[in-house]
Write a protein that holds these residues in place. Structure first.
Motif, PDB file in Angstrom:
ATOM      1  N   SER A   1       0.829  -1.202   0.000  1.00 33.30           N
ATOM      2  CA  SER A   1       0.000   0.000   0.000  1.00 33.30           C
ATOM      3  C   SER A   1       0.864   1.251   0.000  1.00 33.30           C
ATOM      4  O   SER A   1       2.073   1.198   0.196  1.00 33.30           O
ATOM      5  CB  SER A   1      -0.925  -0.010   1.219  1.00 33.30           C
ATOM      6  N   ARG A   2       0.208   2.346  -0.202  1.00 35.81           N
ATOM      7  CA  ARG A   2       0.898   3.631  -0.162  1.00 35.81           C
ATOM      8  C   ARG A   2       1.348   3.908   1.272  1.00 35.81           C
ATOM      9  O   ARG A   2       0.600   3.658   2.215  1.00 35.81           O
ATOM     10  CB  ARG A   2      -0.056   4.730  -0.635  1.00 35.81           C
ATOM     11  N   PRO A   3       2.559   4.414   1.472  1.00 38.37           N
ATOM     12  CA  PRO A   3       3.012   4.713   2.836  1.00 38.37           C
ATOM     13  C   PRO A   3       2.104   5.723   3.531  1.00 38.37           C
ATOM     14  O   PRO A   3       1.423   6.516   2.880  1.00 38.37           O
ATOM     15  CB  PRO A   3       4.404   5.314   2.625  1.00 38.37           C
ATOM     16  N   SER A   4       2.106   5.675   4.843  1.00 39.94           N
ATOM     17  CA  SER A   4       1.267   6.575   5.629  1.00 39.94           C
ATOM     18  C   SER A   4       2.133   7.408   6.566  1.00 39.94           C
ATOM     19  O   SER A   4       2.985   6.878   7.272  1.00 39.94           O
ATOM     20  CB  SER A   4       0.261   5.771   6.455  1.00 39.94           C
TER      21      SER A   4
ATOM     22  N   GLY B   1      -0.698  14.798   6.829  1.00 38.94           N
ATOM     23  CA  GLY B   1       0.527  14.559   6.083  1.00 38.94           C
ATOM     24  C   GLY B   1       1.715  14.713   7.014  1.00 38.94           C
ATOM     25  O   GLY B   1       1.575  14.983   8.208  1.00 38.94           O
ATOM     26  N   SER B   2       2.905  14.560   6.479  1.00 43.67           N
ATOM     27  CA  SER B   2       4.092  14.659   7.325  1.00 43.67           C
ATOM     28  C   SER B   2       4.497  16.103   7.575  1.00 43.67           C
ATOM     29  O   SER B   2       5.238  16.385   8.496  1.00 43.67           O
ATOM     30  CB  SER B   2       5.258  13.919   6.676  1.00 43.67           C
ATOM     31  N   ASN B   3       4.022  17.018   6.732  1.00 43.59           N
ATOM     32  CA  ASN B   3       4.381  18.435   6.808  1.00 43.59           C
ATOM     33  C   ASN B   3       5.878  18.671   6.616  1.00 43.59           C
ATOM     34  O   ASN B   3       6.404  19.681   7.057  1.00 43.59           O
ATOM     35  CB  ASN B   3       3.913  19.065   8.124  1.00 43.59           C
TER      36      ASN B   3
ATOM     37  N   THR C   1       5.991   7.699  -1.255  1.00 44.06           N
ATOM     38  CA  THR C   1       5.604   8.938  -0.572  1.00 44.06           C
ATOM     39  C   THR C   1       4.195   8.804  -0.023  1.00 44.06           C
ATOM     40  O   THR C   1       3.331   8.194  -0.639  1.00 44.06           O
ATOM     41  CB  THR C   1       5.645  10.152  -1.524  1.00 44.06           C
ATOM     42  N   ALA C   2       3.969   9.375   1.148  1.00 45.26           N
ATOM     43  CA  ALA C   2       2.644   9.337   1.767  1.00 45.26           C
ATOM     44  C   ALA C   2       1.750  10.397   1.136  1.00 45.26           C
ATOM     45  O   ALA C   2       2.224  11.407   0.618  1.00 45.26           O
ATOM     46  CB  ALA C   2       2.757   9.573   3.266  1.00 45.26           C
ATOM     47  N   SER C   3       0.448  10.160   1.208  1.00 47.80           N
ATOM     48  CA  SER C   3      -0.508  11.131   0.688  1.00 47.80           C
ATOM     49  C   SER C   3      -0.697  12.261   1.690  1.00 47.80           C
ATOM     50  O   SER C   3      -0.215  12.194   2.813  1.00 47.80           O
ATOM     51  CB  SER C   3      -1.845  10.447   0.416  1.00 47.80           C
TER      52      SER C   3
END
Length: 188
Positions: A66-69, A80-82, A119-121
């Motif tokens: 899955s897409r990273p979180s 998001g990670s900001n 990359t996380a969304s």
């Protein structure tokens, strides 16, 4: 000034009633008319319940990753990670994800890895990834599960969601649904 205080208090009270009581109750009432009474889209699989529209962590080699979180798939803390694209810590995280992916998929070139796999969304909970993110993982999954690549590619096609009315957004695939379909294919 005194002539403005009473209308301001009345307006404040009106908006408190409208926005803190009437609006939430009306949204709740509308949600009760939906199929799951506002509880979201649920999927049952292997005696577990999953939310279809919240990203799930898939890291096993036999599944589509899955897409990273950025929030470790915690729906209570969606964010998001900001961290900007020049942040050293962020770049190290992305590089570690790339290295892990290349280690598990040695036939893939770094330049072929879609960004949504490393990359996380913005929400950190995106349940979808691109068609390219699915296709690049086919060889690994086919080898581990001993399934013909064509069958897995067919699953990808079957689970691809087209853009809204053919115009808005890219094609995408719900990772949870794809992995459930993969389990069902393996079970045959």
């Amino acid at each position: 000034m005194k002539k403005h205080i009473l209308p301001a208090i009345k307006l404040t009270a009106l908006f408190i009633v409208l926005l803190a009581i009437v609006y939430p109750i009306s949204i709740w009432a509308i949600a009760q008319l939906s199929p799951n009474q506002g509880k979201g889209d649920l999927i049952q699989h292997k005696n577990k319940t999953y939310y279809e529209n919240i990203g799930q962590s898939f890291t096993s080699d036999k599944y589509f990753w899955s897409r990273p979180s950025a929030v470790d798939y915690n729906a209570a803390g969606s964010a998001g990670s900001n961290k900007g694209p020049s942040n050293e810590e962020y770049l190290k995280q992305v590089q570690a994800r790339i290295d892990t992916f290349l280690m598990k998929n040695p036939e893939i070139r770094k330049s072929d890895i879609p960004a949504d796999l490393v990359t996380a969304s913005g929400s950190g909970l995106d349940p979808n990834f691109s068609v390219q993110a699915a296709k690049i993982q086919v060889k690994r999954i086919a080898k581990i599960r001993n399934i013909d690549e064509a069958k897995i590619n067919n699953l990808i096609v079957q689970n691809t969601e087209k853009p809204l009315i053919g115009l808005f957004g890219p094609e995408k695939i719900n990772v949870l649904k794809l992995n459930i379909a993969l389990d069902q294919l393996s079970g045959k």
